[in-house]
Design a protein around this motif. Structure first.
Motif, short mmCIF file in Angstrom:
data_model
loop_
_atom_site.label_atom_id
_atom_site.label_comp_id
_atom_site.label_asym_id
_atom_site.label_seq_id
_atom_site.Cartn_x
_atom_site.Cartn_y
_atom_site.Cartn_z
N UNK A 70 -44.34 23.13 -4.13
CA UNK A 70 -43.45 22.67 -3.06
C UNK A 70 -44.30 22.34 -1.84
N UNK A 71 -44.00 21.21 -1.20
CA UNK A 71 -44.79 20.76 -0.04
C UNK A 71 -43.90 20.55 1.16
N UNK A 72 -44.42 20.95 2.29
CA UNK A 72 -43.65 20.81 3.54
C UNK A 72 -43.89 19.46 4.19
N UNK A 73 -42.94 19.05 4.95
CA UNK A 73 -43.05 17.83 5.73
C UNK A 73 -43.85 18.13 7.00
N UNK A 74 -44.67 17.16 7.39
CA UNK A 74 -45.35 17.30 8.68
C UNK A 74 -44.78 16.22 9.60
N UNK A 75 -44.24 16.64 10.70
CA UNK A 75 -43.62 15.67 11.60
C UNK A 75 -44.69 14.87 12.33
N UNK A 76 -44.23 13.83 13.02
CA UNK A 76 -45.16 12.97 13.78
C UNK A 76 -45.96 13.79 14.78
#
Lengths: 376, 376
Positions: free
Chosen positions: B326-332
């Motif tokens: 599972x991979x997390x999102x990295x925001x801008x």
């Protein structure tokens, strides 16, 4: 003062549920007779037309034909309990759900026979919610229906309850439940967007059923008058289980004239009943032109066939009902024992209320016999 | 006195479950990696021969090949959690189940990676009961396994529990569970005489799952850091559900080389998961030569494929494992968000630990994407 006490006494009596006053029990002939009424679809009475009847019936046919059919059946079959398995009213067409319910259940109420009801998928389609409909039903005269088991903190749906049928009055099993009836709310429509179609019986309901069955079995097989195997159980609800699709004409009694409109996924209530071990048969409605009983790993799965005239059906194919009669064993000493057999048949709404498809669902000796039981 | 206090402090620390000290969380790269080991069938180590291997492998192949395979995988995949999905030991052949478990789980323990286990249908086939086996497991080093949820009064089976995977350390979601793992005991064999075959997940377990899922969803979507949709859930147990039979090669990834050995009746856990809404994938073992993932109304149903050498298999068809990442999102703004995607692949026990059948099980944007995810 004496008058005031009398009034208070009467008021307190009136608030006692009917079933506390009126314990279901086998009659003096050792019989308990259940009339199942499936899918009345009652709307507004004499202004509500019939669906799917023969051309010559159209002009004079209304909801009142549904009423007349129940009245005739009550006289003919003399049931000890009338069970309404949902779609009792057709909410979509009713102008006043309370009036519709009053009219729909009127024949049962006026007969003074105890009755029980569960909800279908159409009962709440007017201004009353499912909770509202079931709350109204439990307050009606002579009903043994309950909103939900009071001892359970949380349960899905409305109208999950059970009824005990005790032994013959003055017999040694007078205080034992010899036949157990379970009623469940099978819901209306799926609330899960990815799963279309009808609703299903949830884990909370199944756990309640499991606990209730265990408790009843324990009481039955413990002293006083400890019995050696569980009392048979019968289960009533509206929407058939996916397992109803396991049969074809080679292994059921009755007809299958439409698909099985179960939920599109299997929520496991069949497994839960099979594991409980006491249930001998399940009775649903919902599919009006199916009326079969099929047998799967210890449990009969039965339809009643459509009853109501403001419900879809098939012109020329009589509206019908399902009777179930449980009979007690009489020992050599002339003493009433436990349940010996459970039989079923259907009655058609024709001139003679013709009885068809009689069969033994369960017998104490054989567990189950498939053969027909001759003339009624 | 100071020494006594230190001793008491140490003793109290030792009695704290590992998971209280060691909260699972996404790593600094925003990843959480799970290695699934299905059906080790471990018996007595080097004296226990392999089944279904090529003629040239027979002489030197034992349980130690199973051990070596785990060790290699740990080095190659660097998992954050190792999940053993039952039939961890083959009770029937073991001379000492405690020794077998010690040996079977040794690679996980010595790696210092947290691990979790559930029971299969063979773990209890020696002198230890299912309860005994699970009780031993929960006391082993580095395990996050639990006997059963302490808050539930009554539950079927042993080894029903859940684990939370929290956000990256020092990130804003450090105290939220971004990925939920559920573990259940799917039992061994049916206890109902009329229903042959394997056991099933019971209403009590499903109700616990339902409550847990609801509680986790509520916590996730409430302040602080309220999220807009539930965190994804993954479910691990041993025996596949009847719904695993819904697929064929046209709609799954992997292979199906044997029938689906589910329970012979459907106990409804698929329906319960579908209704809960957070579960994205289910991972089982049990059928050693099936290793597919199929997709049904919102949920992937996956096998790991057989891992152990003292388990039936197919000579020349490599033992294998399933990875889930599972991979997390990295925001801008460079801040870690919630789960962006869940991917899976299998690794074969060949020279290169070949990775096959990589696929995206779920992605935040698409809900699900079926396409393959290129090279690893």
């Amino acid at each position: 003062m004496a008058n005031l006490i009398l009034v208070l006494l009467l008021a307190s009596l009136c608030s006692v549920p009917v079933h506390a006053l009126q314990q279901l029990r086998f009659d003096k002939k050792g019989e308990f007779r259940i009339l199942q009424v499936a899918d009345m679809h009652y709307a507004n009475g004499k202004t509500t037309p019939c669906l799917d009847v023969l051309p010559q019936q159209v002009a004079s046919c209304t909801d009142l034909n549904t009423t007349a059919f129940i009245r005739r059946l009550i006289l003919a079959e003399k049931p000890h309990l009338i069970v309404f398995t949902g779609d009792n009213i057709f909410g979509f067409d009713t102008t006043n759900p309370v009036k519709s319910m009053n009219a729909a259940f009127a024949p049962a109420i006026s007969s003074n026979i105890p009755w029980a009801a569960v909800l279908g998928n159409h009962d709440q389609e007017s201004i009353l919610s499912r909770e509202g409909v079931m709350k109204y039903i439990v307050g009606m005269k002579n009903t043994l229906s309950e909103l939900n088991p009071p001892e359970v903190h949380e349960i899905d749906g409305y109208g999950n309850y059970n009824l005990e049928v005790h032994g013959v009055e003055d017999s040694r099993l007078v205080n034992k439940s010899l036949l157990n009836l379970y009623f469940l709310d099978s819901g209306d429509y799926s609330k899960v967007p990815s799963i279309p179609g009808y609703d299903w019986i949830k884990p909370s309901q199944q756990l309640w059923f499991q606990h209730t069955s265990t408790k009843l079995q324990r009481a039955y097989m413990n002293k006083p008058e400890a019995q050696i195997s569980p009392a048979p159980g019968l289960v009533y609800f509206h929407i058939p289980l996916p397992e109803y699709a396991s049969f074809d004409s080679s292994n059921f009694t009755g007809v299958k004239q439409e698909g099985i409109s179960s939920a599109s996924i299997n929520s496991g209530f069949f497994a839960t009943m099979a594991e409980a071990g006491d249930v001998k048969a399940v009775f649903t409605g919902h599919d009006h032109v199916n009326d079969f009983c099929g047998y799967l790993t210890g449990i009969h799965l039965c339809y009643a066939g459509g009853f109501g005239y403001h419900a879809y059906g098939q012109a020329g194919w009589s509206r019908r009902t399902r009777m179930v009669v449980a009979s007690l064993e009489k020992t050599d000493k002339g003493v009433w024992g436990d349940v010996k057999s459970i039989k079923t048949w259907k009655r058609l709404d024709d001139e003679h209320l013709t009885a068809i498809d009689a069969q033994v669902l369960w017998s104490k000796m054989g567990g189950r016999r498939k053969k027909q039981i001759g003339r009624l």
